[in-house]
Design a protein around this motif. Structure first.
Motif, short mmCIF file in Angstrom:
data_model
loop_
_atom_site.label_atom_id
_atom_site.label_comp_id
_atom_site.label_asym_id
_atom_site.label_seq_id
_atom_site.Cartn_x
_atom_site.Cartn_y
_atom_site.Cartn_z
N GLU A 31 0.67 -1.27 -0.13
CA GLU A 31 -0.15 0.12 0.09
C GLU A 31 0.92 1.24 0.10
N THR A 32 1.09 1.67 -1.03
CA THR A 32 2.00 3.02 -1.26
C THR A 32 1.55 3.65 -2.40
N SER A 33 2.25 4.84 -2.93
CA SER A 33 2.15 5.46 -4.23
C SER A 33 3.39 6.05 -4.54
N THR A 39 7.79 12.22 -3.18
CA THR A 39 8.16 13.22 -2.43
C THR A 39 8.73 13.07 -1.08
N ARG A 40 8.72 11.68 -0.64
CA ARG A 40 9.50 11.57 0.63
C ARG A 40 10.94 11.20 0.64
N THR A 41 11.25 10.42 -0.80
CA THR A 41 12.56 9.92 -0.75
C THR A 41 13.32 10.39 -2.20
N ASP A 154 6.82 -5.05 3.52
CA ASP A 154 7.00 -4.04 4.61
C ASP A 154 7.28 -2.72 3.84
N ARG A 155 6.27 -1.98 3.77
CA ARG A 155 6.44 -0.56 2.88
C ARG A 155 7.47 0.32 3.48
N ASN A 156 7.84 0.33 4.74
CA ASN A 156 8.44 1.23 5.26
C ASN A 156 10.08 0.79 4.62
N GLY A 221 13.12 4.38 10.57
CA GLY A 221 13.40 5.32 9.44
C GLY A 221 13.86 6.63 9.81
N LYS A 222 12.90 7.10 10.70
CA LYS A 222 13.06 8.58 11.29
C LYS A 222 14.29 8.81 11.92
N GLU A 223 14.67 7.96 12.84
CA GLU A 223 15.91 7.96 13.71
C GLU A 223 17.40 8.01 12.75
N PRO A 255 27.50 12.02 -2.31
CA PRO A 255 26.65 11.57 -1.08
C PRO A 255 26.13 10.26 -1.37
N HIS A 256 26.13 9.46 -0.28
CA HIS A 256 25.21 8.02 -0.27
C HIS A 256 23.97 8.56 -0.79
N GLN A 257 23.49 7.65 -1.56
CA GLN A 257 21.98 7.95 -2.34
C GLN A 257 20.96 7.26 -1.42
N ALA A 258 20.37 7.55 -0.23
CA ALA A 258 19.43 6.80 0.50
C ALA A 258 18.17 7.77 0.43
N ASN A 259 18.08 8.83 0.16
CA ASN A 259 16.89 9.77 0.23
C ASN A 259 17.35 11.04 -0.20
N LEU A 260 16.58 11.65 -1.19
CA LEU A 260 16.99 13.15 -1.63
C LEU A 260 16.96 14.08 -0.59
N GLY A 285 17.49 4.11 -6.19
CA GLY A 285 16.99 3.84 -4.85
C GLY A 285 18.45 3.96 -4.25
N ASN A 286 18.36 3.10 -2.91
CA ASN A 286 19.65 3.00 -1.95
C ASN A 286 20.22 1.39 -2.29
N MET A 287 21.46 1.61 -3.19
CA MET A 287 22.07 0.42 -3.30
C MET A 287 23.27 0.30 -2.23
O1 UT7 Z 1 21.33 3.97 3.89
C1 UT7 Z 1 21.35 4.44 5.01
C2 UT7 Z 1 20.06 4.01 5.65
N1 UT7 Z 1 18.67 4.47 5.34
C3 UT7 Z 1 18.54 5.82 5.47
O2 UT7 Z 1 19.22 6.64 5.38
C4 UT7 Z 1 16.98 6.21 5.42
C5 UT7 Z 1 16.45 7.26 6.34
N2 UT7 Z 1 15.20 7.34 6.48
C6 UT7 Z 1 14.33 7.68 5.60
O3 UT7 Z 1 14.76 8.09 4.47
C7 UT7 Z 1 13.06 7.92 5.87
O4 UT7 Z 1 12.89 7.99 7.41
C8 UT7 Z 1 11.86 7.15 5.21
C9 UT7 Z 1 11.71 7.40 3.75
C10 UT7 Z 1 12.27 5.85 5.50
C11 UT7 Z 1 10.36 7.23 5.96
O5 UT7 Z 1 10.03 8.76 5.42
P1 UT7 Z 1 9.36 9.55 6.92
O6 UT7 Z 1 9.29 10.94 6.20
O7 UT7 Z 1 10.32 9.48 7.85
O8 UT7 Z 1 8.27 9.01 7.02
P2 UT7 Z 1 7.54 8.12 8.40
O9 UT7 Z 1 8.22 6.73 8.71
O10 UT7 Z 1 7.52 9.07 9.61
O11 UT7 Z 1 6.14 7.83 7.99
C12 UT7 Z 1 5.16 8.67 7.62
C13 UT7 Z 1 3.81 8.18 7.39
C14 UT7 Z 1 3.44 7.04 8.33
O12 UT7 Z 1 1.90 6.99 8.41
P3 UT7 Z 1 1.45 7.60 9.57
O13 UT7 Z 1 2.02 7.06 10.98
O14 UT7 Z 1 1.81 9.32 9.77
O15 UT7 Z 1 -0.04 7.65 9.56
C15 UT7 Z 1 3.81 5.72 7.54
O16 UT7 Z 1 3.09 4.79 7.98
O17 UT7 Z 1 4.06 7.51 5.93
C16 UT7 Z 1 3.52 6.25 5.94
N3 UT7 Z 1 4.67 5.49 5.16
C17 UT7 Z 1 4.28 5.14 3.82
N4 UT7 Z 1 3.03 5.55 3.14
C18 UT7 Z 1 2.97 5.10 1.91
C19 UT7 Z 1 5.68 4.79 5.52
N5 UT7 Z 1 6.14 4.17 4.30
C20 UT7 Z 1 5.17 4.39 3.27
C21 UT7 Z 1 5.09 4.09 2.06
N6 UT7 Z 1 3.99 4.40 1.24
N7 UT7 Z 1 5.87 3.25 1.33
#
Ligand code: UT7
Length: 331
Positions: A31-33, A39-41, A154-156, A221-223, A255-260, A285-287
């Motif tokens: 369940e994602t879009s 926008t988030r990554t 796991d959509r996270n 993810g947030k931490e 830079p490492h490409q995990a998230n824009l 994405g993140n390789m």
């Molecule tokens: O390589 C080094 C390691 N990795 C990283 O550096 C990644 C670091 N973290 C991140 O890039 C970001 O934290 C993420 C992209 C993983 C997540 O972004 P976020 O802005 O921190 O989102 P969030 O985890 O706070 O989730 C926000 C909302 C949540 O819903 P509620 O609780 O607000 O209702 C999530 O359930 O977005 C929801 N969500 C999704 N919705 C649609 C989480 N994943 C998804 C998804 N599609 N794939």
């Protein structure tokens, strides 16, 4: 020890699998879009291994790409280092599988496990081995088959990662010093916010761990995001300070490409212009360990810097680990 020995970079190479998985494809799996992921990554699509392909296959293709560009004989390589967290198997090392595929039997071979910082840990390791005089020509590969260790329910996490490989070849030199600066860091206190909980000695694989998908990547993810911005910003500056360089000396940041959003936050904190920051996260994405070296190889092919320029790589990953290096690209 002969500290006067320098390190020359002979070439880079890269390889990504053909199969493309778009955000729209992922909409059919979890369940994602496309809108949320974009926008988030900043990610639009990623590459995924074909059935039957494995980590050492990607590594082989990237390594051959670099070997052909360097115009060297495979037999002349005396060390193979593979940075990966998605090895072919837990034992033996992927470096040994790669050695077999390359028929590089004159080399010693081992893996480095430093997650997304693995390639940078590899650069520092290669430099140390060459400067010590122990080895003369080193092949370093950053490679991941993360699609094999992702929980596709796991959509996270499943939207973030991709597969790919990059390679670099170093050799001892009396005149060149292309690894200008390296800086590494680690903090084991954060092992629990980004890890693969089972499948090792502490929680051996069982029916239960498989059912719970504990052999897959888990992340808070947030931490991770917050610490990534802090540690990448620190590394970006520190690696310059160590050798008395400043932003003006650097032609391109990779830079490492995990998230824009992480990349933009780091650039903003450091006061770096957008034009000096290389981005390809939308394509791959993140390789993990493959990310910075694939980006460097692509930036080279795109002519994003001139021969002799300094390029800075910055990474961050599980461990937690982080680091940066400044390389002179002179080939
Ligand atoms: O390589 C080094 C390691 N990795 C990283 O550096 C990644 C670091 N973290 C991140 O890039 C970001 O934290 C993420 C992209 C993983 C997540 O972004 P976020 O802005 O921190 O989102 P969030 O985890 O706070 O989730 C926000 C909302 C949540 O819903 P509620 O609780 O607000 O209702 C999530 O359930 O977005 C929801 N969500 C999704 N919705 C649609 C989480 N994943 C998804 C998804 N599609 N794939």
């Amino acid at each position: 020890m002969d500290n006067k020995v320098g390190v020359k970079i002979l070439s880079t190479g890269s390889f990504v699998p053909r199969k493309v998985l778009t955000n729209f494809d992922l909409e059919k799996i979890v369940e994602t879009s496309d809108e949320w992921i974009s926008t988030r990554t900043g990610i639009k699509e990623r590459r995924v291994l074909d059935k039957g392909q494995t980590t050492s296959d990607l590594a082989y293709n990237a390594a051959m790409n670099a070997i052909e560009k360097a115009k060297i004989a495979v037999e002349s390589i005396d060390m193979i280092i593979v940075a990966t967290i998605s090895p072919d198997v837990p034992m033996p090392s992927t470096a040994c599988y790669l050695q077999k595929k390359l028929k590089a039997y004159g080399a010693v071979a081992f893996d480095i496990s430093a997650a997304c910082s693995g390639f940078l840990y590899g650069v520092a390791t290669a430099k140390a081995f060459i400067k010590s005089g122990m080895y003369k020509r080193i092949l370093l590969v950053g490679v991941e088959a993360l699609s094999r260790i992702i929980d596709w329910t796991d959509r996270n996490t499943c939207i973030l990662f991709g597969d790919g490989a990059g390679a670099m070849i170093f050799e001892a030199s009396d005149t060149e010093n292309d690894i200008v600066s390296t800086y590494l860091g680690a903090s084991g206190e954060h092992t629990d916010i980004l890890n693969i909980p089972a499948g090792g000695a502490s929680v051996p694989a069982s029916e239960e761990t498989i059912k719970k998908k504990l052999h897959c990547i888990k992340m808070v993810g947030k931490e991770v995001f917050k610490i990534a911005v802090l540690k990448m910003s620190l590394s970006l500056n520190k690696v310059q300070e160590l050798v008395g360089l400043t932003d003006r000396d650097i032609s391109l940041y990779i830079p490492h490409q995990a998230n824009l959003r992480i990349i933009e936050a780091v650039a903003k904190k450091a006061g770096i212009t957008k034009e000096k920051v290389y981005v390809n996260v939308h394509k791959y994405g993140n390789m993990s360990a493959a990310t910075t070296i694939v980006a460097l190889d692509e930036a080279y092919q795109e002519g994003r810097f001139k021969k002799g320029d300094l390029v800075e790589l910055i990474a961050f990953g599980a461990g937690l680990t982080w680091g940066a290096c400044i390389l002179r690209i002179n080939f």
